[in-house]
Design a protein around this motif. Structure first.
Motif, mmCIF file in Angstrom:
data_model
loop_
_atom_site.group_PDB
_atom_site.id
_atom_site.type_symbol
_atom_site.label_atom_id
_atom_site.label_comp_id
_atom_site.label_asym_id
_atom_site.label_seq_id
_atom_site.Cartn_x
_atom_site.Cartn_y
_atom_site.Cartn_z
ATOM 1 N N VAL A 90 8.101 8.729 69.109
ATOM 2 C CA VAL A 90 7.042 9.284 68.268
ATOM 3 C C VAL A 90 5.664 8.942 68.832
ATOM 4 C CG1 VAL A 90 7.352 7.340 66.647
ATOM 5 C CG2 VAL A 90 6.071 9.349 65.913
ATOM 6 N N GLY A 91 4.821 9.959 68.932
ATOM 7 C CA GLY A 91 3.479 9.770 69.491
ATOM 8 C C GLY A 91 2.411 9.869 68.422
ATOM 9 N N ASP A 92 1.488 8.941 68.445
ATOM 10 C CA ASP A 92 0.336 8.981 67.549
ATOM 11 C C ASP A 92 -0.845 8.380 68.287
ATOM 12 O OD1 ASP A 92 0.897 9.954 64.788
ATOM 13 O OD2 ASP A 92 2.494 8.459 64.880
ATOM 14 N N LEU A 93 -2.040 8.696 67.827
ATOM 15 C CA LEU A 93 -3.227 8.105 68.441
ATOM 16 C C LEU A 93 -3.255 6.603 68.168
ATOM 17 C CD1 LEU A 93 -5.969 10.727 67.530
ATOM 18 C CD2 LEU A 93 -4.675 10.542 69.632
ATOM 19 N N ALA A 94 -2.894 6.219 66.966
ATOM 20 C CA ALA A 94 -2.916 4.804 66.593
ATOM 21 C C ALA A 94 -1.899 4.536 65.494
ATOM 22 C CB ALA A 94 -4.315 4.413 66.104
ATOM 23 N N THR A 95 -1.572 3.307 65.301
ATOM 24 C CA THR A 95 -0.606 2.755 64.315
ATOM 25 C C THR A 95 0.846 3.088 64.672
ATOM 26 O OG1 THR A 95 -0.208 4.506 62.640
ATOM 27 C CG2 THR A 95 -2.273 3.218 62.447
ATOM 28 N N ASP A 96 1.756 2.257 64.147
ATOM 29 C CA ASP A 96 3.176 2.580 64.307
ATOM 30 C C ASP A 96 3.793 2.862 62.939
ATOM 31 O OD1 ASP A 96 3.241 0.040 63.256
ATOM 32 O OD2 ASP A 96 4.881 -0.662 64.539
ATOM 33 N N ASN A 97 2.971 3.395 62.030
ATOM 34 C CA ASN A 97 3.462 3.717 60.686
ATOM 35 C C ASN A 97 4.610 4.713 60.723
ATOM 36 O OD1 ASN A 97 1.436 2.090 59.846
ATOM 37 N ND2 ASN A 97 0.132 3.706 58.999
ATOM 38 N N ASP A 98 4.481 5.728 61.586
ATOM 39 C CA ASP A 98 5.529 6.744 61.648
ATOM 40 C C ASP A 98 6.838 6.144 62.158
ATOM 41 O OD1 ASP A 98 3.869 8.599 60.626
ATOM 42 O OD2 ASP A 98 3.774 9.879 62.407
ATOM 43 N N ALA A 99 6.723 5.266 63.167
ATOM 44 C CA ALA A 99 7.936 4.633 63.702
ATOM 45 C C ALA A 99 8.614 3.832 62.606
ATOM 46 C CB ALA A 99 7.580 3.741 64.888
ATOM 47 N N GLN A 100 7.813 3.130 61.808
ATOM 48 C CA GLN A 100 8.401 2.339 60.716
ATOM 49 C C GLN A 100 9.116 3.234 59.709
ATOM 50 O OE1 GLN A 100 5.791 -0.561 58.955
ATOM 51 N NE2 GLN A 100 4.865 -1.039 60.932
ATOM 52 N N ARG A 101 8.484 4.358 59.385
ATOM 53 C CA ARG A 101 9.112 5.284 58.428
ATOM 54 C C ARG A 101 10.404 5.852 59.001
ATOM 55 N NH1 ARG A 101 4.962 9.645 57.575
ATOM 56 N NH2 ARG A 101 6.486 10.523 56.152
ATOM 57 N N LEU A 102 10.393 6.120 60.294
ATOM 58 C CA LEU A 102 11.576 6.714 60.910
ATOM 59 C C LEU A 102 12.718 5.712 61.039
ATOM 60 C CD1 LEU A 102 9.724 8.887 63.539
ATOM 61 C CD2 LEU A 102 11.319 9.766 61.832
ATOM 62 N N ARG A 103 12.369 4.442 61.199
ATOM 63 C CA ARG A 103 13.424 3.424 61.329
ATOM 64 C C ARG A 103 14.249 3.307 60.055
ATOM 65 N NH1 ARG A 103 9.407 0.301 64.379
ATOM 66 N NH2 ARG A 103 9.835 0.879 66.539
#
Lengths: 113, 294
Positions: B136-149
């Motif tokens: 998952v690519g984002d400009l900043a934060t790993d919020n999406d990765a956390q949600r996906l985990r």
């Protein structure tokens, strides 16, 4: 809107080609930019001026050749230019399944010393 | 630069300032040849001047313009894709995916169209049928990765900083960090942006463009390059269709005008509508990919 990245790549390629040709200055850079490439030529110019400073391409002329979107109509057996980038044949109204030009992002040629 | 996302430079490797500038003063002995030979200065000289110019000129009677300061411009044809390097790396990724029988998706949309939730719900709906990994690519934060985990799938976050799109090299690097053991489906969630990522091939098998019913029926018309390049179009948030007076026929007709070939799925990550058809499609594509690879 990613024109800085695109220009950065184009300049790297141009300077590499210039060196390969044994030259030390780039006087003009000619690009082919397709209507469906997602690149805005004016933004390219701005980025080019900013990024070429201090490189052998500083002050070089940027020439942009715009390539329209061209589709093939299988029913009419002819190519047509997509109005507003639509894949719709202006004659028969069929939707084209084949884009023949319009996605170009190409370094066409250079003028060097 | 980029009004949508603040797109900037990839950072390192500024264009070769190193390019040699010949600052040697050409002290050639100007033997009085005042006539013209076409001398285009392409001889190899090493940089330890003075060089002695021993080429024998065939003198003629015309005016001799032997002056290194006068630039003789020449045109060289290049005809190379500007994103040549990215294209080559994408090709390498594609070979890697095919070799492993891995179905790779590049998922693209505006920010807020529901990519992350859609991917999470896809993984849930697939269950054990297809083992999935996510980049998952984002400009900043790993919020999406956390949600996906939360889905239990292995996830690697790429934080692009100021870059508004993913490039093939970033994906190749992320692959090294991802536990690919048994993974059959790789979902790459691109940076939320419907413009810039269109030009960058990541080596994916399918380009999936997502847009939600809340964004208007004319979204494809506003972003032709992205929609034109889509293999699959997913219309998301169908549960909100009535609330926002979504005109299905208009939306589909607009999409067709740009992407006649795209396969369309209408889904809701909230109610699950359309997800099973989407999963069936992925399973079928994965089967045919494995047959090709075998």
């Amino acid at each position: 809107m990613h024109e800085l990245s695109i220009v950065q790549s184009a300049l790297s390629l141009a300077v590499g080609q210039m060196e390969q040709a044994g030259a030390s200055r780039v006087y003009a850079v000619r690009l082919k930019i397709g209507a469906l490439s997602g690149v805005v030529p004016d933004a390219l110019r701005f980025a080019f001026d900013a990024l070429s400073a201090g490189t052998p391409a500083e002050g070089a002329q940027l020439i942009v050749e715009n390539i329209p979107a061209r589709f093939w109509c299988a029913a009419c057996q002819r190519e047509f230019e997509g109005s507003q980038l639509f894949a719709e044949c202006p004659d028969c109204g069929e939707l084209s399944r084949e884009l023949r030009a319009g996605r170009e992002l190409e370094l066409a040629s250079l003028e060097i010393d | 630069m980029c009004k949508e996302c603040g797109c900037g430079l990839p950072g390192e490797n500024p264009v070769g300032i190193s390019a040699h500038r010949h600052e040697h003063g050409h002290d050639h002995h100007h033997h009085d040849h005042d006539r013209g030979h076409a001398h285009d200065h392409e001889h190899e000289h090493d940089h330890d001047h003075p060089h002695d110019h021993e080429h024998s000129h065939e003198e003629t009677d015309a005016g001799h313009a032997h002056d290194a300061a006068v630039a003789t411009h020449r045109t060289v044809e290049v005809r190379r894709a500007i994103l040549d390097k990215n294209d080559r790396l994408a090709k390498r990724n594609r070979g890697f995916f095919l070799g492993r029988g891995l179905l790779a998706l590049n998922v693209l949309s505006s920010p807020g169209s529901g990519k992350t939730t859609f991917i999470r719900e896809t993984i849930r709906a697939l269950g054990k049928r297809l083992k999935t990994g996510v980049i998952v690519g984002d400009l900043a934060t790993d919020n999406d990765a956390q949600r996906l985990r939360e889905s239990g799938a292995p996830v690697v976050q790429i934080t692009t900083g100021t870059v508004c799109h993913l490039e093939a090299e970033m994906v190749a690097n992320a692959l090294k960090q991802l536990d690919l053991g048994g993974v059959e489906l790789l979902i790459i969630e691109n940076v939320g942006n419907l413009v810039c990522p269109a030009a960058y091939d990541l080596g994916e098998e399918l380009r999936v463009v997502l847009w939600s019913v809340t964004e208007g029926e004319d979204k494809p018309l506003k972003y032709p390059p992205m929609f034109q390049s889509a293999n699959v179009a997913v219309i998301s948030k169908m549960d909100l269709a009535t609330a926002c007076e979504y005109q299905r026929d208009v939306a589909l007709a607009n999409l067709r005008r740009l992407a006649p070939e795209a396969i369309v799925f209408e889904t809701s990550s909230k109610t699950g509508v359309g997800l099973e058809a989407w999963c069936e499609f992925l399973l079928a594509r994965h089967r045919s990919l494995k047959e090709t690879a075998a």
